[in-house]
Design a protein around this motif. Structure first.
Motif, PDB file in Angstrom:
ATOM      1  N   ILE A 139       1.090  -1.311   0.239  1.00 37.03           N
ATOM      2  CA  ILE A 139      -0.502  -0.132   0.046  1.00 37.03           C
ATOM      3  C   ILE A 139       1.081   1.030  -0.220  1.00 37.03           C
ATOM      4  O   ILE A 139       0.797   2.549  -0.877  1.00 37.03           O
ATOM      5  N   LEU A 140       2.169   1.409   0.457  1.00 37.38           N
ATOM      6  CA  LEU A 140       2.900   2.378   0.733  1.00 37.38           C
ATOM      7  C   LEU A 140       3.266   3.196  -0.121  1.00 37.38           C
ATOM      8  O   LEU A 140       3.497   3.578  -0.605  1.00 37.38           O
ATOM      9  N   LYS A 143       0.946   2.362  -3.796  1.00 37.70           N
ATOM     10  CA  LYS A 143      -0.374   2.011  -3.503  1.00 37.70           C
ATOM     11  C   LYS A 143      -1.315   1.568  -4.292  1.00 37.70           C
ATOM     12  O   LYS A 143      -2.679   1.178  -4.863  1.00 37.70           O
ATOM     13  N   GLU A 144      -1.481  -0.011  -3.845  1.00 34.99           N
ATOM     14  CA  GLU A 144      -1.943  -1.160  -4.453  1.00 34.99           C
ATOM     15  C   GLU A 144      -3.299  -1.084  -3.431  1.00 34.99           C
ATOM     16  O   GLU A 144      -3.318  -0.103  -2.220  1.00 34.99           O
ATOM     17  N   ALA A 145      -5.042  -1.270  -4.233  1.00 40.63           N
ATOM     18  CA  ALA A 145      -5.580  -1.691  -2.695  1.00 40.63           C
ATOM     19  C   ALA A 145      -5.505  -2.480  -1.162  1.00 40.63           C
ATOM     20  O   ALA A 145      -5.564  -4.001  -1.817  1.00 40.63           O
ATOM     21  N   GLN A 147      -8.205  -3.470  -0.342  1.00 45.34           N
ATOM     22  CA  GLN A 147      -8.583  -5.376  -0.181  1.00 45.34           C
ATOM     23  C   GLN A 147      -7.633  -6.098  -1.117  1.00 45.34           C
ATOM     24  O   GLN A 147      -8.136  -7.856  -0.323  1.00 45.34           O
ATOM     25  N   LYS A 148      -7.153  -5.965  -1.710  1.00 43.12           N
ATOM     26  CA  LYS A 148      -6.639  -6.910  -2.306  1.00 43.12           C
ATOM     27  C   LYS A 148      -5.279  -7.488  -1.915  1.00 43.12           C
ATOM     28  O   LYS A 148      -4.969  -8.968  -2.067  1.00 43.12           O
ATOM     29  N   LEU A 151      -6.110  -9.746   1.211  1.00 43.30           N
ATOM     30  CA  LEU A 151      -6.067 -10.519   0.818  1.00 43.30           C
ATOM     31  C   LEU A 151      -4.490 -11.903   0.487  1.00 43.30           C
ATOM     32  O   LEU A 151      -5.238 -12.973   0.671  1.00 43.30           O
ATOM     33  N   GLN A 152      -4.081 -11.894  -0.584  1.00 39.22           N
ATOM     34  CA  GLN A 152      -2.862 -11.429  -1.278  1.00 39.22           C
ATOM     35  C   GLN A 152      -2.196 -12.612  -0.416  1.00 39.22           C
ATOM     36  O   GLN A 152      -1.790 -13.620  -0.472  1.00 39.22           O
TER      37      GLN A 152
END
Ligand code: ATP
Ligand code: ATP
Ligand code: MG
Ligand code: MG
Lengths: 188, 274, 559
Positions: A139-140, A143-145, A147-148, A151-152
């Motif tokens: 995410i940092l 900047k991925e989502a 939720q995804k 789960l991964q």
């Protein structure tokens, strides 16, 4: 084995263990897959090897093996390293390296208690690394989502916990069994 | 020569640039590309990378496999995001332009734009990586790492990894064949359980041979005084030429542009919707 | 009188993990400029002695040392491994493990890099030594692209860049083919005289080392020095056979002719030994060789073609026949395709065209596992085959996989273990076995499956005469009792001359000879083309002008 040359921290043996450790990690990661039966999910043999090498040589070697091995694998397969996962794997090696102290593999025996301790520790480390560190890194940095990536991360954690529980434990047991016991070397 | 990365001697200027310069350039450019979400910048960087790659005479078939893997990887990830977080783009860009659909599944311009950016990010570094891997003699990597400040023992550990990967690979192959001859079935014919068992029978000898190796190699290295001095020289070390300086300066300029864009956008995102 | 370079006085050493000392009260001296061979059965403590010299004991192996040991007049135990390595260069047995550089150049440079020498100085030293060893053109090659002999030379160059005055070799010949081995010994000889070096060589291939003007031989047995003298003294006293070591073949021949060795001059070298007056006695030893009896073909290789994907053709239209119940040797220089051929036979590799027939039936459609039921294959490196942790389990595993009933497994495994003399150790962890024992174990694990054909890749490399003898005895027993066809890939000329019935000579993927070993060794051209060496019996026969040397050779074979 070495008692004298503990001078500059990182011994020659650790350097070699890092190099060979990462080479084996790379080969296992790239070429060996044990299918689990669930499609596209394989037991990750490389993480089991990482557990053994970290348990034998400690946290610094563990960290470097995870880092170098994963970076190389990414570089050769995808062109460039996916840093958040590289960091996660390195951290995993480091955490497992901390188990060197209580495992004390060089000295011979591996009780059921130690094996259970080891597995609890690897499960905790896996969860921390794949459910917390890797997704937050994604995410940092990328900047991925959320939720995804969570789960991964969760899927990876489960697969790796199982992998290390099976392969890692098996390697530890086999290693200890293969060592001749102290002062057992007597010619008949 | 070690062919893990597909390095070949080619007579191009990037081949003659030192490993250190290329490594630093690669790290600088991929880092700024990783940070920036400015579409214009990423597109520009990607195009630049492709053009640069054209100058190195690397043939398509040499990297086709890598490219396909990255594309598969990218598609899986993009689809996953589309399914799991279809409104993430709206959240990021703060506006909402629905193209079609409704509710959870509505497809917005923001989402498509975000995923396009992500695709650029997955792809832009590939040409750079291909250039680095295909034009740099593996022996130069360790010297390069040491030169940019990585302690020489760690840099050498990396050299050992490169040195022994082919050996470990061929060990693995031989062991696998020997075990099949003993009667372990690991081809697709066998049951899952049998295959898993067979795989373990290969891993064990591989692990023990490798642990043995650690002992003998460290002795061989100590007998030739590895670790004696605080520093170490590198046979493959090369002195910097004007070429290397221009690679470094070029990379720094691009990083500068990236940072300027970050400042002018007031953040990592470039937002065309506002 | 010069000061000795190495001086050991009453040295006793015990490894930490051992209950008993490995070296007992060892005393010897080596003078500057001497060339010394250390010989002894496997496990007699040769490598341990070397580790004391180069400092690996006590710095990498813990243990207790008593007595005094000095190098250049200084106590070895007081010096660091690094200081010692500047005075004494060690070439380890495993030339793969000590090749740590990514390329030849980097490996030669390794020690100087570690000394933080300026790069231009390193480059000069590397190019000087690479040229000396004929590696100048190969500086950029990786270890994977080198032959065994080239790796060996790289290792020597990497040690010589130090300009140390003492060189220690642990079994330098073990992995080399005979011609390459002779070249290596020649190089050591030249170096020694040119640079005034002191050289200590540990080696099982005694005949080949003695060829290179050794000054002195130290013989070890069970951790003690049992003899220390010039080659002539050692040979005349008959120390070698008493300690389970092979004497040079021509000496064995002279003994057989009942010649009093102590009365002969020039005895230490076949090219100087003065036995002209005994020519009749020697010639009289000749024995007729019974030609091969006609055997039924078992394995037929027809028009085989194969190439590794990146390379040019290795085999094109290769034809050969292997007969039922014979002992076949396959020889040829490094990289000729011997191992590749056995991989094609076992299904590890698949040919591009042609056929392989076993008892008239093609085996190409069979899987590796199915072929293994008929063709057993023992790889060169035993570590590649061992998967279990104890001796018994290892041998049993193939039977378990073939779902043989438990009680049958037990009897079959025990039977094979007895045959190879490991039955008493059947519950031992495999890590506690010596290299030779491991090798026998892998043979047992294949043998227990009762294959009709057994292929062995270099079964005797690095083993001493006693163990080689045991292994060969055991192979000829199963050959006689069970009619097992035995195929041996080897560089060992003793083995070839004394054990094998028929030889295939393969060079660069072509069959250039199919004959008896005796005729092969008598054919100078063939010997040279295949990078082999004739044994000293042939050399002696030539000097004495005795015809049909193979018949002389037969004299020492038939017991
Ligand atoms: N690290 C060790 N720990 C305990 N014992 C050892 C160790 N290394 C060797 N030994 C024992 O010391 C003895 C002598 O071994 P050494 O390796 O010196 O024999 P060697 O004469 O070199 O034999 P080879 O010809 O097979 O190489 C053997 O019985 C061996 O088991
Ligand atoms: N996996 C491989 N890929 C490509 N080429 C190979 C491979 N294995 C062997 N070769 C090449 O094929 C040729 C024959 O090799 P092979 O191992 O069969 O020789 P050999 O006769 O067994 O030699 P040695 O006496 O050294 O064991 C050599 O030139 C070698 O470099
Ligand atoms: Mg030895
Ligand atoms: Mg071979």
């Amino acid at each position: 084995m070495n008692n004298k040359q503990k001078k500059s921290g990182f011994s020659v043996r650790s350097v070699v263990a890092t190099g060979i450790g990462a080479a084996v990690f790379f080969v296992l990661m790239k070429f060996i897959a044990i299918p689990t039966g669930i499609s596209n999910t394989n037991i990750n043999v490389a993480e089991g090897w990482l557990a053994l090498i970290a348990g034998l040589f400690g946290p610094v070697v563990g960290l470097l093996v995870g880092f170098i091995g994963h970076t190389l694998n990414d570089a050769v397969t995808y062109g460039s390293p996916w840093w958040s996962w590289v960091i996660a794997d390195a951290l995993f090696g480091f955490l497992l390296g901390l188990s060197k102290r209580f495992l004390a593999l060089e000295y011979g025996d591996l009780s059921a208690k130690k094996l259970i301790q080891f597995n609890i520790w690897q499960a905790v480390s896996n969860i921390f690394v794949w459910v917390v560190v890797a997704p937050i890194g994604d995410i940092l940095i990328y900047k991925e989502a959320a939720q995804k990536v969570f789960l991964q991360g969760a899927v990876t954690a489960v697969v790796n916990i199982v992998s290390v529980a099976v392969i890692g434990s098996l390697l530890l047991v086999a290693y200890v069994k293969s060592r001749p016991k102290k002062s057992s070397l007597r010619s008949e | 020569m070690n062919n893990l990365f597909g390095y070949k001697k080619r007579d191009t200027w990037l081949n003659h640039t030192t490993g250190t310069a290329k490594l630093v350039g690669f790290l600088l450019l991929t880092t700024i590309g990783m940070i920036s979400y400015d579409t214009r910048f990423l597109l520009g960087l990607g195009l630049f990378a492709v053009v640069l790659m054209q100058t190195t005479q690397i043939k398509y078939h040499e990297y086709a496999l890598m490219l396909n893997l990255v594309l598969v990887f990218a598609v899986i990830n993009l689809v996953m995001i589309m399914v799991l977080a279809p409104q993430y783009g709206t959240q990021l860009y703060g506006t909402r332009h629905v193209l079609f659909g409704s509710g959870y599944w509505s497809i917005t311009q923001e989402q498509l734009f975000y995923e396009f950016n992500l695709l650029l990010k997955y792809l832009f570094s590939l040409p750079f990586a291909i250039i680095l891997l295909f034009t740099t003699n593996p022996s130069e990597f360790s010297a390069g790492l040491n030169k940019i400040g990585v302690p020489y023992k760690i840099a050498y550990a990396f050299a050992i990894t490169l040195r022994y990967i082919p050996d470990v690979q061929s060990d693995y192959h031989t062991i696998s064949l020997a075990q099949q001859a003993r009667g372990y079935e690991i081809s697709k014919k066998a049951s899952l359980k049998a295959r898993a068992k067979g795989a373990v029978q290969i891993i064990l000898p591989l692990v023990f041979t490798s642990l043995d190796r650690i002992e003998t190699i460290s002795q061989a290295m100590e007998l030739r005084r590895f670790g004696r001095q605080k520093k170490r020289s590198w046979y493959q070390e090369q002195s910097f030429s004007r070429r290397d300086v221009s690679v470094l300066v070029g990379s720094v300029i691009i990083v500068g542009i990236g940072i300027a864009l970050l400042l002018s956008n007031g953040g990592r995102l470039y937002n065309p919707f506002k | 009188m010069t000061l000795p370079l190495i001086d050991f006085k009453h040295v006793t050493f015990k490894y930490h993990a051992q209950a008993e000392p490995t070296l007992h009260d060892v005393s010897f001296q080596i003078n500057p400029g001497e060339k010394v061979l250390i010989a002894g059965a496997s496990g007699s403590g040769k490598t341990t002695l070397l580790r004391l010299l180069n400092g690996l004991i006590p710095q990498a192996y813990e243990g207790e040392v008593t007595g005094s040991l000095t190098l250049n007049g200084k106590n070895i135990l007081d010096q660091t491994l690094f200081d010692l390595s500047l005075q004494a260069g060690t070439v380890l047995q495993d030339s793969d493990a000590q090749f740590v550089g990514l390329t030849v150049a980097e490996d030669i440079a390794f020690a100087l890099e570690n000394d933080y020498q300026p790069v231009n100085k390193i480059k000069a030293a590397v190019s000087k030594w690479a040229n000396w060893f004929g590696l100048g053109e190969r500086l950029e090659l990786s270890p994977q692209a080198l032959s065994g002999g080239q790796k060996q030379r790289t290792a020597m160059a990497g040690v010589l860049v130090d300009d140390g005055k003492l060189l220690l070799f642990d079994e330098p010949l073990a992995s080399l083919d005979p011609a390459a081995g002779a070249t290596a010994m020649e190089m050591i000889d030249n170096l020694q005289s040119e640079r005034d070096l002191t050289v200590v060589i540990i080696e099982h291939r005694i005949e080949e080392v003695l060829n290179a003007n050794v000054d002195r031989v130290i013989v070890m047995a069970d951790g003690r020095i049992v003899a220390n003298g010039t080659p002539t003294e050692i040979i005349q006293a008959g120390v070698l056979p008493k300690n389970g070591l092979d004497e040079p073949l021509y000496i064995q021949l002279l003994r057989r002719a009942n010649i009093d060795i102590t009365k002969i001059s020039g005895i230490s070298d076949v090219s100087t030994v003065n036995v002209n007056q005994h020519k009749a006695a020697i010639a009289q030893l000749k024995q007729k060789i019974n030609k091969n009896q006609h055997l039924a073909p078992q394995l037929v290789i027809k028009d085989l073609a194969f190439s590794y994907d990146n390379n040019q053709t290795l085999f094109a239209q290769f034809n050969a026949t292997i007969n039922q119940g014979e002992i076949l040797g396959i020889v040829g220089k490094n990289g000729s395709g011997k191992t590749t051929l056995s991989h094609l036979l076992t299904g590890f590799l698949n040919p591009e065209s042609g056929d392989i027939l076993l008892d008239g039936q093609s085996v190409l459609q069979q899987s590796i596992k199915e072929r293994a039921d008929h063709i057993g294959y023992v790889l060169q490196n035993p570590n590649h085959m061992i998967t279990k942790s104890t001796v018994y389990e290892e041998v049993a595993s193939g039977l378990v996989l073939r779902q043989i009933p438990e009680d049958q497994i037990e009897t079959r495994v025990r039977q094979v273990l007895k045959l190879i003399d490991l039955d008493a150790m059947r519950h031992w962890p495999i890590a506690a076995l010596s290299f030779g024992q491991k090798k026998r174990l892998t043979i047992a694990a294949v043998l227990v499956l009762e294959p009709k054909i057994l292929i062995l890749d270099e079964p005797t490399a690095g083993q001493d005469a006693t163990h080689t003898g045991e292994l060969l005895q055991f192979l000829s027993r199963i050959n006689k009792d069970k009619q097992t066809t035995i195929i041996i890939i080897t560089h060992d000329m003793h083995l070839l001359a004394n054990f094998v019935q028929r030889t295939l000579v393969i060079v660069n993927g072509q069959l250039i000879g199919d004959t008896t070993p005796a005729e092969l060794l008598a054919d100078e051209q063939l010997v040279e083309d295949a990078s082999l060496r004739t044994t000293s019996i042939y050399q002696l026969a030539e000097r004495l002008e005795i015809s049909h040397p193979e018949e002389l050779n037969a004299a020492i074979v038939t017991q």
